[in-house]
Write an enzyme that holds these catalytic residues in place. Structure first.
Site, mmCIF file in Angstrom:
data_model
loop_
_atom_site.group_PDB
_atom_site.id
_atom_site.type_symbol
_atom_site.label_atom_id
_atom_site.label_comp_id
_atom_site.label_asym_id
_atom_site.label_seq_id
_atom_site.Cartn_x
_atom_site.Cartn_y
_atom_site.Cartn_z
ATOM 1 N N TYR A 9 -30.946 -36.824 8.660
ATOM 2 C CA TYR A 9 -29.815 -36.330 8.214
ATOM 3 C C TYR A 9 -29.325 -36.632 6.850
ATOM 4 O O TYR A 9 -29.268 -35.403 6.594
ATOM 5 C CB TYR A 9 -28.391 -37.506 9.106
ATOM 6 C CG TYR A 9 -27.637 -36.701 8.573
ATOM 7 C CD1 TYR A 9 -27.163 -35.634 10.142
ATOM 8 C CD2 TYR A 9 -26.070 -37.477 8.579
ATOM 9 C CE1 TYR A 9 -25.689 -34.960 9.283
ATOM 10 C CE2 TYR A 9 -25.543 -36.583 8.017
ATOM 11 C CZ TYR A 9 -24.636 -36.164 9.318
ATOM 12 O OH TYR A 9 -23.203 -35.508 8.441
ATOM 13 N N ARG A 66 -29.658 -16.710 4.269
ATOM 14 C CA ARG A 66 -30.941 -15.422 4.420
ATOM 15 C C ARG A 66 -30.180 -14.012 4.759
ATOM 16 O O ARG A 66 -30.731 -13.035 3.709
ATOM 17 C CB ARG A 66 -32.071 -15.424 4.352
ATOM 18 C CG ARG A 66 -33.910 -14.795 3.836
ATOM 19 C CD ARG A 66 -34.318 -15.506 4.520
ATOM 20 N NE ARG A 66 -34.851 -15.504 5.941
ATOM 21 C CZ ARG A 66 -35.739 -16.150 6.716
ATOM 22 N NH1 ARG A 66 -36.782 -16.527 5.844
ATOM 23 N NH2 ARG A 66 -35.650 -15.864 7.486
ATOM 24 N N LYS A 92 -29.149 -33.542 4.856
ATOM 25 C CA LYS A 92 -28.023 -33.251 3.754
ATOM 26 C C LYS A 92 -27.695 -32.868 2.258
ATOM 27 O O LYS A 92 -27.716 -32.320 2.123
ATOM 28 C CB LYS A 92 -26.636 -34.073 3.636
ATOM 29 C CG LYS A 92 -26.119 -33.774 5.473
ATOM 30 C CD LYS A 92 -25.873 -32.449 5.971
ATOM 31 C CE LYS A 92 -25.544 -32.647 7.397
ATOM 32 N NZ LYS A 92 -24.482 -30.949 7.708
#
Ligand SMILES: NC(=O)c1ccc[n+]([C@@H]2O[C@H](COP(=O)([O-])OP(=O)(O)OC[C@H]3O[C@@H](n4cnc5c(N)ncnc54)[C@H](O)[C@@H]3O)[C@@H](O)[C@H]2O)c1
Length: 359
Positions: free
Chosen positions: A264, A232, A268
């Site tokens: 995890y 951002r 991801k």
């Protein structure tokens, strides 16, 4: 039977282990430090001398020289003659247990493309270790100005010392911290050509019935929120230039449910989502956003097994695990996407895993 070629530091670990003299010598050395040859399985295609860097000093050039000298002298350890497995090509086993020989691939060596990042400022997170370090190093050696970010000042100092002649600015800080994000963008200056979001952590392989809030929050904070915050923050500069390349680091765990625990895996998948959304939103503005999905890679990342169920389920996915890659092999994929060579690629999740994702 032909006489095997003399062993050197450039001979692969596999060649060493299968050699009638080198194998027993190497096994003896491993046994002296309480290990066996299985520990070298993931790296068996690499040259023996590569262990110097990979072992972080535990295995030295002197040790390589001593092994080569002993092999040349035919100095087989007493009683080891029968211990060596039979030499031969690599093999695969079919479901009928028939052994099919597979030729040994030549070792891959990184080839630097001079000037590929000349005139560009590239931010790399996780630059202190593993895939991030290899990527930051490659960008620096290809002429880029690198803003090297890591939470570990010590690792960054070591990185900077290793790249003394290059254009490297180190920023130590936590990518989840707004003040650190501001410091990173300020260090980059007006122009930001690329961002490689590589810093990340593993989980403890727990399934959703067992995951703790602490593991979930920490994994999401670093892998997802950190990636979002820094991305951002660089968008305004890239929009102003109408050009920019962002590469995120997903994982095999972004492609399927069998490679890690729920935290995890979900984190991801979120990285893949950030990648696709950003590529879609900003493609027309000249910003490309892609991700790599690394397979097993030799780095300092730590995974633990906090659940017997998680461990036994995840181990199923490991049965087809390819050889672990060196971090430099991942840097090759990441820098391709980061560089102008990736000009027509936007929004992909590129598996860089030796084909594991299609197994
Ligand atoms: N190694 C593998 O097999 C593998 C496989 C798939 C995906 N990945 C992904 O690759 C990425 C890099 O991992 P690696 O294997 O090189 O690990 P690594 O542990 O060797 O390097 C990660 C670096 O990130 C830094 N870091 C961690 N948290 C940070 C934070 N909050 N702020 C700033 N820096 C931080 C660490 O200090 C470390 O230097 C991760 O996103 C990981 O999930 C790795």
């Amino acid at each position: 039977m032909s006489t095997p070629a003399p062993l050197t530091g450039d001979s692969s670990i596999k060649t060493w282990l299968e050699h009638p003299v080198g194998g027993p010598i190497l096994r003896e050395m491993l046994a002296q430090s309480g290990q066996d040859a299985d520990v070298l399985k993931p790296v068996h295609r690499l040259a023996l001398k590569r262990l110097i860097k990979l072992s972080k000093g535990q295995f030295s050039q002197d040790a390589v020289d001593a092994l080569v000298a002993r092999a040349a002298a035919g100095d087989v350890p007493a009683g080891a003659a029968d211990a060596a497995p039979e030499a031969g090509a690599a093999s695969v086993t079919t479901d009928t247990e028939e052994v099919v020989p597979v030729a040994e691939a030549p070792e891959w060596v990184e080839k630097v493309t001079g000037g590929r990042f000349a005139g560009q400022t590239i931010i790399v997170t996780g630059a202190g270790s593993g895939i991030g370090r290899a990527t930051a190093s490659r960008v620096a050696r290809e002429g880029g100005r690198v803003i090297a970010v890591d939470i570990s000042q010590e690792r960054l100092d070591e990185f900077a010392a290793d790249h003394a002649g290059a254009d490297v600015v180190v920023v130590s800080g936590d990518i989840t911290d707004d003040a650190a994000i501001a410091a990173i963008v300020e260090a980059a200056g007006d122009r930001i050509d690329g961002l490689a979001n590589i810093a990340g952590i593993m989980d403890d392989m727990t399934p959703i019935g067992e995951v703790t809030d602490a593991v979930w929050d920490r994994v999401f904070r670093i892998n997802v929120t950190g990636t979002m915050k820094l991305t951002r923050a660089v968008i305004p500069a890239m929009l102003a230039q109408a050009k920019g390349s962002i590469v995120n680091t997903a994982s095999e765990a972004a492609l399927r449910g069998s490679a890690a625990g729920v935290a995890y895996t979900a984190s991801k998948h979120a990285v893949a989502g950030i990648t696709k959304s950003s590529a879609f939103m900003y493609g027309p503005s000249g910003i490309r956003v892609n991700a790599v999905a690394p397979g097993p890679t030799i780095t300092n990342i730590e995974a633990s097994f906090g659940s017997p169920l998680g461990a036994s389920r995840v181990q199923l996915a490991m049965t087809l695990l390819p050889d672990a890659a060196e971090a430099e092999a991942l840097a090759a994929s990441i820098t391709f996407l980061l560089s102008d060579d990736g000009v027509n690629v936007n929004g992909v999740i590129l598996p860089s895993d030796g084909g594991w994702s299609v197994a």
